[in-house]
Scaffold this active site. Sequence first.
Site, mmCIF file in Angstrom:
data_model
loop_
_atom_site.group_PDB
_atom_site.id
_atom_site.type_symbol
_atom_site.label_atom_id
_atom_site.label_comp_id
_atom_site.label_asym_id
_atom_site.label_seq_id
_atom_site.Cartn_x
_atom_site.Cartn_y
_atom_site.Cartn_z
ATOM 1 C CB SER A 61 -0.944 0.008 1.208
ATOM 2 O OG SER A 61 -0.210 0.176 2.401
ATOM 3 C CE LYS A 87 -2.775 2.128 4.335
ATOM 4 N NZ LYS A 87 -1.975 0.988 4.798
#
Lengths: 158, 423
Positions: A79, A116
């Site tokens: 990701s 993230k």
Amino acid sequence: MDSTSTPPRRSSPSRRIPIGVPLSPALNPNRQALPLGAGRVAAGFPSPATDHVEQRLDLSEYLVLHPEATFFLRVKGDSMTGAGIHHGDLLIVDRSLSPASGRVVVATLNGELTVKRLHRSRGKLTLKAENPAYPDIAVNDEHEFQIWGVVAHVVHTP
Amino acid sequence: MKTTIALVDGNNFYVSCERVFNPALERRPVVVLSNNDGCVVSRSNEAKALGIRMGVPFFEIRDFVKSHGLIWLSSNYALYGDMSARMMALLGEFAPHQEIYSIDECFLDFTGMPGKVSDHGRAIRCRVRQYLGITTCTGIGKSKTLAKLANHVAKTHRQYQGVFDWEELSLSEQDALMDMLDVGEIWGIGRRLAPQLQAMRIRSVLDMKRANTTLMRKRFNVLLQRTVAELNGESCMRLDDVAERKSQILASRSFGRPVTALQELREAASSHIIRAAERLRAQQSSCSQVTVFMHTNRFRSDDAQYNPAILVPLTVATDDTRRLIAAAMSGLESIYRSGFRYKKIGVMLTGLQAAHAIQKDLFCAAEQPRATRLMTTMDRINRIYGMNTATFACAGISQPWRMQTAQKSPRYTTSWNELPQAG
């Protein structure tokens, strides 16, 4: 019978590690403290380097500024490939850093650790993946959410 | 000068360490079990709310797993040890003197430090929570006994939010609070002494504070007399801020199942010696005596009981694992009797002395430099690549006698192969 009265102090590596500081043996800054030029000196010519002995560079000095607050995590998934963070990379996470907007963080989200990029605007927090295949996560009250730490460095093996 | 001492500890320490790396454990009842998954040694607040008491055997609360989603974990001392070392290093920065009292608590000496002491307690709470994800409580008072008691107040009285200083109350408020606290909460009183004191109408902390010190010494001992003085704000116990060299090193474990065979006892004793000898060398000592002891299970009344111990003297003090193993094996073989179901074996190293001051024996070869080098090398390998990377075959390979740790979490901070993962 013979006992040495003033014996030389044995210096074992464990002796020089201040209590509580070692993170992991492999990244211990005191681990190989062999100064350059400390090798055997042949009788005759002294090495011209002995006057310039310095500590060899140690990577942990560069990567781990706050040893007590620093943890290593392994990246799972893709990701964050846009930020150069790949599956299997090593994250060096420093919990003493403040999670400013725009930093890559590790957060706990619904019982899992996730890496993230953090965005904060008008009081709203968003966790952004850096891979178009992953949607942004707007953090709301229904999430069990907490910032776990700030990613200080990424160790990647090409 | 007025003494100011703080006792800082990490709340529900083992459970808290587990939660840092496994956030799925948050808000759920969690317990950590002792060696061999026997008894509860740490509880989350949710587990406490279910009425699970400290030290209860796991089988007594097993039903909570189904009925209330109780999660149980084996103890992971590699993790708790590392988190403790980090916490102690952080706490040590707050005061000039620190005494590490146990894996999750330490005394700090704030005597003469400027500022409000409880502010330090709050700063500690912030720092440790941010850096380590562990919540601390701080109790402050004029003596160790008062600091320890203040820590109990900080934990149990919500309004103080984890930091309590006796000196922020007036004398009458202090007495009123002490009147509400049970005498058993005092450091060093505990379950054994409390009933005896209660029989003397000493029921609350305040009763104890007002007790007659001479009577305390006569009826009990000088320690209890000191406790009364400490409750009155007179500091009698200093901080031991220097970690002293241990005068004995003990390594023992219960087996995962009853053991009868000599070979398995040999393996277990060897593996204990290996661990003890590492600790011996880490404090740069040698030892001149090895004790081996074992127990059968005294709770199994049907089993024949046998609890032997033997002390094996060494001609020359040593820190060489091989010589210590040899001594332990000869001791073990002389006390071993077949036909018993052993529950535990242990070794103890005594007669400790600084490694460099060894008294040499006229008739024995002095410790070979080769042996010293071998041990140093093994210790270094094990420090870098993890415990028991380089070890001795006599400790066994599969070690079927080892205790069960069925639900042990990864060694998140001490093994490259067990790092936490972030998706």
